[in-house]
Scaffold this motif. Sequence first.
Motif, PDB file in Angstrom:
ATOM      1  N   THR A   1       0.821  -1.214   0.000  1.00  0.00           N
ATOM      2  CA  THR A   1       0.000   0.000   0.000  1.00  0.00           C
ATOM      3  C   THR A   1       0.856   1.265   0.000  1.00  0.00           C
ATOM      4  O   THR A   1       0.643   2.167  -0.820  1.00  0.00           O
ATOM      5  CB  THR A   1      -0.928   0.012   1.230  1.00  0.00           C
ATOM      6  N   ASN A   2       1.809   1.338   0.904  1.00  0.00           N
ATOM      7  CA  ASN A   2       2.548   2.594   1.102  1.00  0.00           C
ATOM      8  C   ASN A   2       3.659   2.841   0.095  1.00  0.00           C
ATOM      9  O   ASN A   2       4.069   3.988  -0.103  1.00  0.00           O
ATOM     10  CB  ASN A   2       3.155   2.628   2.509  1.00  0.00           C
ATOM     11  N   PHE A   3       4.162   1.787  -0.533  1.00  0.00           N
ATOM     12  CA  PHE A   3       5.275   1.958  -1.470  1.00  0.00           C
ATOM     13  C   PHE A   3       4.902   1.548  -2.898  1.00  0.00           C
ATOM     14  O   PHE A   3       4.996   2.346  -3.822  1.00  0.00           O
ATOM     15  CB  PHE A   3       6.493   1.171  -0.993  1.00  0.00           C
ATOM     16  N   TYR A   4       4.456   0.305  -3.068  1.00  0.00           N
ATOM     17  CA  TYR A   4       4.091  -0.122  -4.417  1.00  0.00           C
ATOM     18  C   TYR A   4       2.897   0.668  -4.953  1.00  0.00           C
ATOM     19  O   TYR A   4       2.819   0.937  -6.161  1.00  0.00           O
ATOM     20  CB  TYR A   4       3.768  -1.618  -4.444  1.00  0.00           C
ATOM     21  N   GLY A   5       1.962   1.037  -4.066  1.00  0.00           N
ATOM     22  CA  GLY A   5       0.792   1.805  -4.501  1.00  0.00           C
ATOM     23  C   GLY A   5       1.176   3.096  -5.213  1.00  0.00           C
ATOM     24  O   GLY A   5       0.750   3.343  -6.348  1.00  0.00           O
ATOM     25  N   PRO A   6       1.992   3.955  -4.581  1.00  0.00           N
ATOM     26  CA  PRO A   6       2.434   5.170  -5.267  1.00  0.00           C
ATOM     27  C   PRO A   6       3.175   4.887  -6.574  1.00  0.00           C
ATOM     28  O   PRO A   6       3.011   5.623  -7.555  1.00  0.00           O
ATOM     29  CB  PRO A   6       3.358   5.831  -4.242  1.00  0.00           C
ATOM     30  N   ILE A   7       3.983   3.824  -6.616  1.00  0.00           N
ATOM     31  CA  ILE A   7       4.688   3.499  -7.860  1.00  0.00           C
ATOM     32  C   ILE A   7       3.677   3.229  -8.976  1.00  0.00           C
ATOM     33  O   ILE A   7       3.826   3.716 -10.111  1.00  0.00           O
ATOM     34  CB  ILE A   7       5.606   2.280  -7.671  1.00  0.00           C
ATOM     35  N   ARG A   8       2.637   2.466  -8.669  1.00  0.00           N
ATOM     36  CA  ARG A   8       1.628   2.154  -9.695  1.00  0.00           C
ATOM     37  C   ARG A   8       0.960   3.414 -10.223  1.00  0.00           C
ATOM     38  O   ARG A   8       0.747   3.565 -11.428  1.00  0.00           O
ATOM     39  CB  ARG A   8       0.570   1.210  -9.105  1.00  0.00           C
ATOM     40  N   VAL A   9       0.612   4.309  -9.301  1.00  0.00           N
ATOM     41  CA  VAL A   9      -0.056   5.550  -9.712  1.00  0.00           C
ATOM     42  C   VAL A   9       0.884   6.419 -10.540  1.00  0.00           C
ATOM     43  O   VAL A   9       0.495   6.993 -11.569  1.00  0.00           O
ATOM     44  CB  VAL A   9      -0.558   6.316  -8.470  1.00  0.00           C
ATOM     45  N   ILE A  10       2.133   6.518 -10.102  1.00  0.00           N
ATOM     46  CA  ILE A  10       3.118   7.324 -10.828  1.00  0.00           C
ATOM     47  C   ILE A  10       3.335   6.764 -12.234  1.00  0.00           C
ATOM     48  O   ILE A  10       3.362   7.513 -13.222  1.00  0.00           O
ATOM     49  CB  ILE A  10       4.445   7.378 -10.047  1.00  0.00           C
ATOM     50  N   GLN A  11       3.483   5.449 -12.352  1.00  0.00           N
ATOM     51  CA  GLN A  11       3.674   4.848 -13.666  1.00  0.00           C
ATOM     52  C   GLN A  11       2.469   5.112 -14.571  1.00  0.00           C
ATOM     53  O   GLN A  11       2.625   5.267 -15.785  1.00  0.00           O
ATOM     54  CB  GLN A  11       3.909   3.335 -13.536  1.00  0.00           C
ATOM     55  N   GLY A  12       1.289   5.181 -13.977  1.00  0.00           N
ATOM     56  CA  GLY A  12       0.096   5.476 -14.769  1.00  0.00           C
ATOM     57  C   GLY A  12       0.070   6.912 -15.270  1.00  0.00           C
ATOM     58  O   GLY A  12      -0.426   7.189 -16.372  1.00  0.00           O
ATOM     59  N   ALA A  13       0.632   7.832 -14.474  1.00  0.00           N
ATOM     60  CA  ALA A  13       0.564   9.255 -14.818  1.00  0.00           C
ATOM     61  C   ALA A  13       1.693   9.711 -15.733  1.00  0.00           C
ATOM     62  O   ALA A  13       1.532  10.675 -16.492  1.00  0.00           O
ATOM     63  CB  ALA A  13       0.578  10.095 -13.536  1.00  0.00           C
ATOM     64  N   LEU A  14       2.837   9.055 -15.674  1.00  0.00           N
ATOM     65  CA  LEU A  14       4.017   9.563 -16.373  1.00  0.00           C
ATOM     66  C   LEU A  14       3.873   9.671 -17.897  1.00  0.00           C
ATOM     67  O   LEU A  14       4.340  10.661 -18.474  1.00  0.00           O
ATOM     68  CB  LEU A  14       5.247   8.729 -16.023  1.00  0.00           C
ATOM     69  N   PRO A  15       3.257   8.713 -18.587  1.00  0.00           N
ATOM     70  CA  PRO A  15       3.141   8.897 -20.046  1.00  0.00           C
ATOM     71  C   PRO A  15       2.430  10.193 -20.421  1.00  0.00           C
ATOM     72  O   PRO A  15       2.864  10.893 -21.351  1.00  0.00           O
ATOM     73  CB  PRO A  15       2.341   7.657 -20.481  1.00  0.00           C
ATOM     74  N   THR A  16       1.371  10.527 -19.696  1.00  0.00           N
ATOM     75  CA  THR A  16       0.641  11.764 -19.987  1.00  0.00           C
ATOM     76  C   THR A  16       1.464  12.983 -19.612  1.00  0.00           C
ATOM     77  O   THR A  16       1.533  13.960 -20.361  1.00  0.00           O
ATOM     78  CB  THR A  16      -0.699  11.783 -19.229  1.00  0.00           C
ATOM     79  N   MET A  17       2.105  12.951 -18.442  1.00  0.00           N
ATOM     80  CA  MET A  17       2.904  14.097 -18.016  1.00  0.00           C
ATOM     81  C   MET A  17       4.095  14.331 -18.943  1.00  0.00           C
ATOM     82  O   MET A  17       4.446  15.471 -19.251  1.00  0.00           O
ATOM     83  CB  MET A  17       3.377  13.895 -16.573  1.00  0.00           C
ATOM     84  N   ARG A  18       4.718  13.245 -19.405  1.00  0.00           N
ATOM     85  CA  ARG A  18       5.844  13.404 -20.334  1.00  0.00           C
ATOM     86  C   ARG A  18       5.375  14.021 -21.639  1.00  0.00           C
ATOM     87  O   ARG A  18       6.048  14.886 -22.214  1.00  0.00           O
ATOM     88  CB  ARG A  18       6.511  12.054 -20.585  1.00  0.00           C
ATOM     89  N   LYS A  19       4.217  13.587 -22.129  1.00  0.00           N
ATOM     90  CA  LYS A  19       3.666  14.137 -23.362  1.00  0.00           C
ATOM     91  C   LYS A  19       3.364  15.620 -23.202  1.00  0.00           C
ATOM     92  O   LYS A  19       3.583  16.417 -24.119  1.00  0.00           O
ATOM     93  CB  LYS A  19       2.404  13.367 -23.754  1.00  0.00           C
ATOM     94  N   GLN A  20       2.860  15.991 -22.017  1.00  0.00           N
ATOM     95  CA  GLN A  20       2.562  17.400 -21.723  1.00  0.00           C
ATOM     96  C   GLN A  20       3.831  18.225 -21.524  1.00  0.00           C
ATOM     97  O   GLN A  20       3.814  19.436 -21.640  1.00  0.00           O
ATOM     98  CB  GLN A  20       1.749  17.506 -20.419  1.00  0.00           C
ATOM     99  N   MET A  21       4.920  17.531 -21.153  1.00  0.00           N
ATOM    100  CA  MET A  21       6.163  18.188 -20.723  1.00  0.00           C
ATOM    101  C   MET A  21       5.892  19.076 -19.505  1.00  0.00           C
ATOM    102  O   MET A  21       6.444  20.173 -19.374  1.00  0.00           O
ATOM    103  CB  MET A  21       6.781  19.009 -21.854  1.00  0.00           C
ATOM    104  N   SER A  22       5.063  18.557 -18.592  1.00  0.00           N
ATOM    105  CA  SER A  22       4.764  19.282 -17.354  1.00  0.00           C
ATOM    106  C   SER A  22       4.059  18.349 -16.388  1.00  0.00           C
ATOM    107  O   SER A  22       3.430  17.367 -16.795  1.00  0.00           O
ATOM    108  CB  SER A  22       3.881  20.505 -17.620  1.00  0.00           C
ATOM    109  N   GLY A  23       4.158  18.671 -15.111  1.00  0.00           N
ATOM    110  CA  GLY A  23       3.451  17.896 -14.094  1.00  0.00           C
ATOM    111  C   GLY A  23       4.157  17.982 -12.756  1.00  0.00           C
ATOM    112  O   GLY A  23       5.328  18.348 -12.671  1.00  0.00           O
ATOM    113  N   THR A  24       3.401  17.665 -11.719  1.00  0.00           N
ATOM    114  CA  THR A  24       3.935  17.636 -10.361  1.00  0.00           C
ATOM    115  C   THR A  24       3.480  16.351  -9.687  1.00  0.00           C
ATOM    116  O   THR A  24       2.287  16.030  -9.707  1.00  0.00           O
ATOM    117  CB  THR A  24       3.453  18.839  -9.542  1.00  0.00           C
TER     118      THR A  24
END
Length: 286
Positions: free
Chosen positions: A107-130
Amino acid sequence: MEQPVWLITGASSGLGLSIALSALRVGGRVLATARNPAKAARDHPEVEQRGGKWIALDVAKSDCKAVVQKVVELEGRVDVVVNSAGYSLLGAVEDMSENEIQDQINTNFYGPIRVIQGALPTMRKQMSGTIVNMSSTAGISGVAACGLYAASKFALEGLSEALASELSAFNIHMLVVEPGAFRTAMIGNAVSPAAGLSEPYIGTAVNAVLDRYAQIPEKAPGDPQKAGEVIVQTIKEGMSSDRMIHGHLRLILGSDSLARIEMKAQKLMENVVAMKEVAKRTDRSN
């Protein structure tokens, strides 16, 4: 620029809820996640009243990539991801079962990794994100009774440091939040090992910390609303510049957190100084 889209995990309680409400107050488009969104909507109608939307997400079990993609489909982008979902497993490490240990890390470690991996393709395409990872004072300083919780947060801190370097080329910011004790249900909802506290640990540091933590919900110095406001303001300022909080990765919240981290830094430097000559002994002579 249009109002940023916020995806906040663990938004049904604690600092996750405070961040969601603060983001809504400044005009953010908030997608608040909860394991039971119907219950969260009943308990916190102000989220939808202010324009937020509830989405089902269990970071330990859900297809996080699919959930993030759903956010992109709904809003067209994702600008801020806040990994706030988590819980604390408190007790002696020896008393914890393999499944309890796995659940905490999942929950505390793998969970954030899963969410981050889901968000990164979109954020990279945008060239922005936090990306905001909610850590803890325990992510810097481990104490008795918090072994596995600290382990999960130490891991999150190391991951965040590496990601800050990996993602800078894509204009994606990382922020690690290190709160002290706040008046939320976090400690009250802590999980204990099913085995309880075994006899050898009664009267030890583990027992003392557990007793102290039992009093935190009523005595915690931190104000969750203020924390939410500071976090959101920090993120907003970082989005309008090329780096987060003047180039610093970590946001320390609470005078108690500050004091504990200062003590850890002092002890670490004392350790470094003491090991200077020892460290050099293992270098090759040629």
